[in-house]
Motif scaffolding. Structure first.
Motif, PDB file in Angstrom:
ATOM      1  N   ILE A  47       0.836  -1.198   0.000  1.00  0.00           N
ATOM      2  CA  ILE A  47       0.000   0.000   0.000  1.00  0.00           C
ATOM      3  C   ILE A  47       0.875   1.255   0.000  1.00  0.00           C
ATOM      4  N   ILE A  51       2.215   5.055  -2.802  1.00  0.00           N
ATOM      5  CA  ILE A  51       2.037   6.408  -2.250  1.00  0.00           C
ATOM      6  C   ILE A  51       3.371   7.149  -2.301  1.00  0.00           C
ATOM      7  N   ILE A  54       4.035   8.153  -5.977  1.00  0.00           N
ATOM      8  CA  ILE A  54       3.228   9.277  -6.463  1.00  0.00           C
ATOM      9  C   ILE A  54       3.704  10.589  -5.827  1.00  0.00           C
ATOM     10  N   CYS A  55       4.005  10.533  -4.544  1.00  0.00           N
ATOM     11  CA  CYS A  55       4.362  11.767  -3.836  1.00  0.00           C
ATOM     12  C   CYS A  55       5.852  12.084  -3.947  1.00  0.00           C
ATOM     13  N   ARG A  56       6.580  11.271  -4.664  1.00  0.00           N
ATOM     14  CA  ARG A  56       8.027  11.446  -4.835  1.00  0.00           C
ATOM     15  C   ARG A  56       8.747  11.583  -3.490  1.00  0.00           C
ATOM     16  N   ILE A  57       8.447  10.633  -2.603  1.00  0.00           N
ATOM     17  CA  ILE A  57       9.115  10.606  -1.299  1.00  0.00           C
ATOM     18  C   ILE A  57      10.114   9.463  -1.313  1.00  0.00           C
ATOM     19  N   GLN A  63      15.333  13.723   7.693  1.00  0.00           N
ATOM     20  CA  GLN A  63      15.270  15.185   7.784  1.00  0.00           C
ATOM     21  C   GLN A  63      15.881  15.679   9.091  1.00  0.00           C
ATOM     22  N   SER A  71       7.912  20.292   7.219  1.00  0.00           N
ATOM     23  CA  SER A  71       6.996  19.351   6.552  1.00  0.00           C
ATOM     24  C   SER A  71       5.674  19.264   7.305  1.00  0.00           C
ATOM     25  N   PHE A  75       2.219  20.384   5.535  1.00  0.00           N
ATOM     26  CA  PHE A  75       1.110  19.431   5.424  1.00  0.00           C
ATOM     27  C   PHE A  75      -0.141  19.979   6.114  1.00  0.00           C
ATOM     28  N   TRP A 172       7.160  12.604   6.425  1.00  0.00           N
ATOM     29  CA  TRP A 172       6.175  12.002   5.512  1.00  0.00           C
ATOM     30  C   TRP A 172       6.084  10.498   5.734  1.00  0.00           C
ATOM     31  N   ILE A 176       2.752   8.572   7.052  1.00  0.00           N
ATOM     32  CA  ILE A 176       2.084   7.564   6.217  1.00  0.00           C
ATOM     33  C   ILE A 176       2.086   6.203   6.915  1.00  0.00           C
TER      34      ILE A 176
ATOM     35  N   GLN B   5       7.818  21.345  -0.183  1.00  0.00           N
ATOM     36  CA  GLN B   5       7.082  20.746   0.936  1.00  0.00           C
ATOM     37  C   GLN B   5       5.578  20.853   0.722  1.00  0.00           C
ATOM     38  N   GLY B   9       2.959  17.932   0.418  1.00  0.00           N
ATOM     39  CA  GLY B   9       1.786  17.923   1.296  1.00  0.00           C
ATOM     40  C   GLY B   9       0.502  17.699   0.521  1.00  0.00           C
ATOM     41  N   LEU B  11       0.185  16.248  -2.425  1.00  0.00           N
ATOM     42  CA  LEU B  11       0.139  14.889  -2.979  1.00  0.00           C
ATOM     43  C   LEU B  11      -0.175  13.870  -1.887  1.00  0.00           C
ATOM     44  N   CYS B  15      -3.369  11.266  -1.735  1.00  0.00           N
ATOM     45  CA  CYS B  15      -3.246   9.803  -1.614  1.00  0.00           C
ATOM     46  C   CYS B  15      -3.975   9.296  -0.372  1.00  0.00           C
ATOM     47  N   LEU B  16      -3.747   9.981   0.749  1.00  0.00           N
ATOM     48  CA  LEU B  16      -4.373   9.508   1.977  1.00  0.00           C
ATOM     49  C   LEU B  16      -5.886   9.690   1.943  1.00  0.00           C
TER      50      LEU B  16
END
Lengths: 574, 240
Positions: A47, A51, A54-57, A63, A71, A75, A172, A176, B5, B9, B11, B15-16
């Motif tokens: 899962i 993610i 897509i989020c390029r993490i 960090q 961050s 967010f 992140w 997640i 950032q 955030g 993205l 997704c979530l």
């Protein structure tokens, strides 16, 4: 208190004793892969991987504390703006079977901030939120605000245990992983259990029926069970309905009540075990657990018996409050028959000692000391056991203060887990502890001088003071329970409570991350004969004492003027 | 830096949202509709094929003027709308020493200027200077105080003046939708209900005892009687 009540408490404590190490060990593996592969890794990785893509993490990257905080703030900013827009526009969106209009600006602001900050204060009542707003707006923040709290706590633990490290993890990834691996599975199981007891979950609009006596009534609908589960599991507490877990659809019987109380307490208590496991010092974890547990149980054993004993003022009016085999008795104003005063007391103590803030009885109608106990529970700063993550880091801040005080007594540089606690950290600790006093007492004092703020009270006299102080206390500590008599949807309260919620959430978090960053860079000094050992019952006692003294000195005057005066003036007895 | 950032955030939020607010609630809904259809849809109760409400949501058993119908067991006082308005759940939020809950001058009723022959603790209705009065010249009392509710309860059920009344019968619930009353409250109403329905009192008392919802596992919650279910069962007695 009845025998059944004591047995119920014993079941709750037994459940917590079992789940704290089980859940705590699992959570430790989620946050620290060096401890071993957590259960279900393959499924959850499947899962998470898309993610991250897509989020390029990059899940391996880490960090520094300042980036971690940035961050968190980025967010929060993005997600709160989305929620605000959604609430304003809900009239034009889907899943709105009862055709509710968009919500006006000040209530939208207050509600968006309230859910962002894990407060879940409800300035709104029934008939306001569309099902879409509930399911994708409020419930979203139920998950992520809890996960953000957990992330900050984990970053802080890393700071405590790492040696000369510049980074604290990746916000992140922590966010997640908390959502996917901890909150989601817990909420799924809990939602199903709650549904089996009668919590609704559907997409009906309100349905009119003709009642047994021939009147009309509209039975509400909505996707409630999924939200109820995370509302309790993430210590959010914002109800689907205005009356929250007192509403029979949110909390239909004794079983659901116990499940909901356990859900509020499970993750915060488990976090102490996670901390011990990650620190490779399980005894230290248990010392923190024991201190939290003692505070929680002590306060619970004040509220529940007081409510069960009832109010002499109701007896004068003719009410029979004795506990017999035919009735629960007690102070039943604002309480549900199926829970009785004891079920209310357990819930009230737990919801105010965690940052949950759901209610299964109206706190405004508790006995003076019962309501005062709920208030003091929040004044501790949500550390017994507090919110997801936020409870743990709150208690660890007190632990730093405790070692500092112990260090002063013997004239040594204080240490915690081998890290020297010095000037920069202590300045932040003091800031952390002064902020609530300044904001809660400052704004409550200001409200006393504002005519429109005073007009919002339902009750006057000392109880009116309690209503206002309670509002700012719950807001700063991101609790969200209420002395509901206060009409909070006014320009004054929507705005000032919104500010206090934001400050009470993010300023302490930034301070905690800064302390974590500073500690993470330090070396570990080896323990010597002169080191004050912190994984001992003695330290637990000191920690307990420091909490009581700091909070007592800060709030004693205002608690004396509110609940204590009402108690004494009303002949509530000793 | 900040811009990156914020994009991340956005993205992550997207997704979530799909996972936590799409997949998760729909999965729960699906399980509920399949496995717990009755509960998930509101525990609705039917009489002669018609839905008459939910067994979890209390109802009023009054006439159009708001007077209690003697042939039905009466639920607790309710602060939800005009009473048991399921679209406006609410408690009274009255504090423990608020006169609108407990009455006036509890210490010294002789000096309560609004006292009436029946209620020494009367809290008058209306604003200062313009309090409402009854035809006999006494003050009209707020009917929602505990002393007034106790008087009304005793009158309805033929109990002696001054006799203690089960506390749940004179206090409003937290939700305003409490479907339950205590067993003591039900038993105190049994005689009046039996009389109104021309049933032997023993039969009504027996019905109450059979309809008690006992604590789950013997310890969780309290013993209660569900007023909606009990009144439906009473109607069925008449049908049989």
């Amino acid at each position: 208190m009845t025998t059944a009540g004591w047995v119920e408490l014993a079941i709750l404590i037994a459940a917590l004793a079992v789940t704290t190490p089980l859940l705590g060990a699992y959570m430790a593996k989620v946050y620290d892969p060096t401890l071993g592969r957590p259960r279900g890794d393959r499924v959850f990785s499947a899962i998470e991987r898309p993610i991250y893509r897509i989020c390029r993490i990059d899940p391996e990257s880490e960090q520094r504390w300042s980036t971690y905080a940035l961050s968190l703030l980025a967010f929060s900013l993005v997600s709160v703006l989305i929620l605000y827009a959604q609430l304003r526009l809900q009239g034009h969106l889907l899943l709105n079977p009862d055709r509710y209009k968009g919500i006006e600006p000040k209530l939208s602001f207050n509600t968006a901030v309230s859910f962002l900050t894990n407060t879940n204060w409800q300035a709104y009542g029934d008939g306001v939120m569309s099902q879409l707003s509930q399911m994708t707006g409020l419930a979203f923040h139920n998950f992520v605000s809890a996960a953000a709290g957990a992330a900050v706590a984990v970053a802080f633990i890393r700071g405590l245990i790492r040696r000369t490290a510049g980074t604290l993890g990746n916000f992140w990834v922590d966010l997640i992983r908390t959502c996917v691996r901890i909150l989601l599975p817990l909420a799924f199981v809990a939602a199903i259990v709650l549904m089996s007891q009668g919590v609704i979950d559907n997409f009906h609009g309100a349905r009119p029926v003709t009642t047994v006596a021939g009147q009309t009534q509209t039975i509400p609908g909505g996707p409630l069970a999924s939200q109820e589960a995370i509302k309790e599991g993430g210590q959010n507490g914002g109800g689907f309905f205005g009356t929250n877990s007192a509403h029979p659809f949110e909390n239909p019987n004794g079983v659901s009540n116990l499940v909901e109380i356990w859900l509020m307490l499970a993750i915060p208590f488990a976090f102490t075990y996670t901390f011990g496991k990650m620190a490779r010092n399980q005894k230290q974890g248990w010392v923190v657990f024991a201190t939290m547990f003692a505070l929680w149980l002590g306060m619970l054993l004040v509220i529940a018996p007081l409510e069960a004993r009832g109010s002499p003022l109701l007896t004068i009016g003719g009410a029979d409050q004795r506990t017999t085999s035919l009735q629960a008795g007690g102070n039943m104003e604002g309480k549900e028959t199926r829970f009785g005063p004891v079920g209310c007391g357990y819930f009230a103590a737990s919801t105010t000692s965690t940052s949950d803030g759901a209610v299964n009885c109206q706190h405004d109608s508790l006995t003076p000391i019962g309501g005062g106990t709920a208030l003091v529970n929040m004044m501790y700063g949500e550390i017994s056991p507090g919110g997801t993550g936020s409870g743990l880091f709150g208690m660890l801040i007190f632990a730093l203060l405790a070692v500092f005080i112990a260090g002063l007594m013997v004239g040594r540089t204080p240490e915690f887990l081998g890290k020297k606690i010095q000037g920069p950290e202590m300045k932040l600790v003091v800031l952390y502890l002064l902020l609530p006093a300044i904001l809660i007492l400052g704004f409550a004092g200001a409200a006393m001088l504002v005519h429109s703020a005073l007009n919002s009270r339902l009750n006057t006299g000392p109880h009116g003071l309690s209503e206002i102080v309670y509002a700012y206390t719950e807001a700063f500590n991101n609790n969200g329970s209420a002395f509901g008599g206060l009409t909070a949807n006014t320009a004054w309260y929507d705005t000032t409570l919104g500010i206090v919620m934001l400050a009470g959430r993010f300023l302490p978090m930034i301070a905690v991350l800064a302390i974590g960053g500073s500690l993470g860079r330090k070396k570990v000094v080896p323990a010597t004969a002169g080191t004050f050992p912190t994984a001992t019952p003695l330290f637990g006692g000191l920690l307990f004492g420091v909490v009581i003294i700091v909070v007592g000195l800060t709030y004693f005057p205002v608690v004396a003027l509110g609940p204590a005066v009402e108690h004494l003036a009303g002949h509530f007895g000793l | 830096m900040l811009r990156r950032q914020l994009v991340t955030g956005l993205l992550v939020t997207a997704c979530l949202l799909v996972l936590l607010c799409g997949v998760f609630p729909l999965a729960v809904w699906g399980v509920g509709q399949l496995a717990f259809n009755h509960q998930a849809n509101g525990s609705l109760v039917k009489v002669h094929g018609k839905t008459v409400g939910s067994s979890l949501i209390g109802q009023s058993f009054t006439d159009n003027a708001g007077n209690a119908l003697p042939q039905f067991f009466q639920p607790r006082p309710s602060a939800a709308g005009k009473g048991y308005d399921a679209g406006a759940s609410a408690g009274s939020n009255l504090g423990p020493s608020n006169p609108n809950l407990i009455g006036n001058n509890l210490d010294d009723p002789q000096n309560n200027p609004y006292r009436t022959p029946s209620d020494p603790y009367c809290v008058p209705v209306g604003a200062d200077g313009g309090y409402q009065k009854n035809p006999d010249g006494t003050y009209a009392c707020n009917p929602n105080t505990v002393p007034e509710r106790s008087i009304a309860y005793r009158q309805l059920n033929g109990l002696a003046a001054g006799s203690p009344v089960p506390v749940d019968a004179v206090t409003a619930s937290g939700s305003g939708l409490d479907p339950d009353i205590s067993v003591a409250n039900a038993l105190d109403q049994a005689g009046r209900v039996a009389q109104a329905r021309h049933l032997p009192p023993a039969q009504v008392v027996d019905l109450i005892h059979r309809r008690i919802d006992h604590r789950a596992w013997g310890v969780l919650g309290e013993d209660t009687v569900n007023v909606v279910d009990l009144n439906i069962a009473l109607d069925r007695l008449g049908d049989a």
